[in-house]
Design an enzyme around this catalytic site. Structure first.
Site, PDB file in Angstrom:
ATOM      1  CG  ASN A 197       0.590  -5.507   1.638  1.00  8.81           C
ATOM      2  OD1 ASN A 197       1.485  -5.273   0.827  1.00  8.81           O
ATOM      3  ND2 ASN A 197      -0.595  -5.949   1.287  1.00  8.81           N
ATOM      4  CG  PHE A 255      -5.014   0.967  -4.271  1.00  8.47           C
ATOM      5  CD1 PHE A 255      -4.214  -0.024  -4.835  1.00  8.47           C
ATOM      6  CD2 PHE A 255      -6.330   0.646  -3.922  1.00  8.47           C
ATOM      7  CE1 PHE A 255      -4.706  -1.305  -5.061  1.00  8.47           C
ATOM      8  CE2 PHE A 255      -6.824  -0.645  -4.154  1.00  8.47           C
ATOM      9  CZ  PHE A 255      -6.012  -1.609  -4.724  1.00  8.47           C
ATOM     10  NE  ARG A 274      -3.046 -14.909  -1.364  1.00 13.46           N
ATOM     11  CZ  ARG A 274      -3.226 -13.664  -1.820  1.00 13.46           C
ATOM     12  NH1 ARG A 274      -2.262 -13.035  -2.469  1.00 13.46           N
ATOM     13  NH2 ARG A 274      -4.364 -13.038  -1.594  1.00 13.46           N
ATOM     14  CB  THR A 307      -4.699  -8.072   1.142  1.00  7.76           C
ATOM     15  OG1 THR A 307      -4.756  -9.216   0.293  1.00  7.76           O
ATOM     16  CG2 THR A 307      -4.153  -6.890   0.373  1.00  7.76           C
ATOM     17  CE1 TYR A 347       0.043  -6.090  -6.836  1.00 11.19           C
ATOM     18  CE2 TYR A 347       1.907  -4.643  -7.198  1.00 11.19           C
ATOM     19  CZ  TYR A 347       1.259  -5.592  -6.432  1.00 11.19           C
ATOM     20  OH  TYR A 347       1.834  -6.040  -5.271  1.00 11.19           O
TER      21      TYR A 347
END
Ligand code: RTP
Length: 157
Positions: free
Chosen positions: A121, A64, A94, A100, A56
């Site tokens: 999620n 976040f 996707r 998202t 990430y």
């Protein structure tokens, strides 16, 4: 060949700890497998902090980010890391996963059907050929990714 942009591609898909805790492993695998995709790598792993941070890395500046890293690395449940292979699997993956933010995820997508919160999620999928290549290399050693053929595969390979 697998890994070529626009043809038979590979993508990195991960069931996040909340998805594992909610019993979604078989559901995720089912949706990719029945679509026609091939599972070429899979493992359960509690990612080391450095791996989650690198995965990430482009979100480092976001508020976040620390919470996202600690959620991925908590060990409350492992991450199920996978590589799926097939025609257009990056973009199709996707679509199977959905947007998202669960509020924008279409019913019929995994997030649209099962999730309500962007911070939980349930699943990750590479968003481009470039990130798929990087993420597969981050999470898997080359020998953990298998080349194999479907039986009677002439229509779907
Ligand atoms: P992913 O990488 O997990 O497939 O998600 P994505 O590309 O659809 O979305 P991205 O913008 O890259 O965000 C990565 C993950 O960060 C978490 N997030 N939390 N609390 C929040 O506001 C927030 N926003 C994003 C989500 O887990 C998202 O999947």
């Amino acid at each position: 060949a697998a890994g070529v942009k626009g043809g038979v591609e590979r993508t990195f898909i991960a069931i996040k700890p909340d998805g594992v805790q909610r019993g979604m492993i078989s559901e995720v695998i089912h949706r990719f497998e029945r679509k026609g995709y091939k599972l070429v790598a899979i493992k359960a792993i509690v990612p080391p902090k450095a791996l989650a941070e690198e995965h990430y890395g482009d979100l480092k500046a976001r508020p976040f980010y620390p919470g996202l890293v600690s959620y991925m690395t908590s060990g409350k449940a492992p991450v199920i890391a996978m590589v799926w292979e097939g025609v257009d699997v990056i973009r199709q993956g996707r679509r199977i996963i959905g947007a998202t933010n669960p509020l924008d995820a279409e019913p019929g997508s995994i997030r649209g059907d099962y999730t309500i919160s962007v911070g939980r999620n349930a699943i990750h999928g590479s968003d481009s050929f470039e990130s798929a290549t990087i993420e597969i290399g981050l999470w898997f050693k080359p020998e953990e990714v298998y080349n194999w053929q479907f039986a009677h595969a002439e229509w779907i390979e």
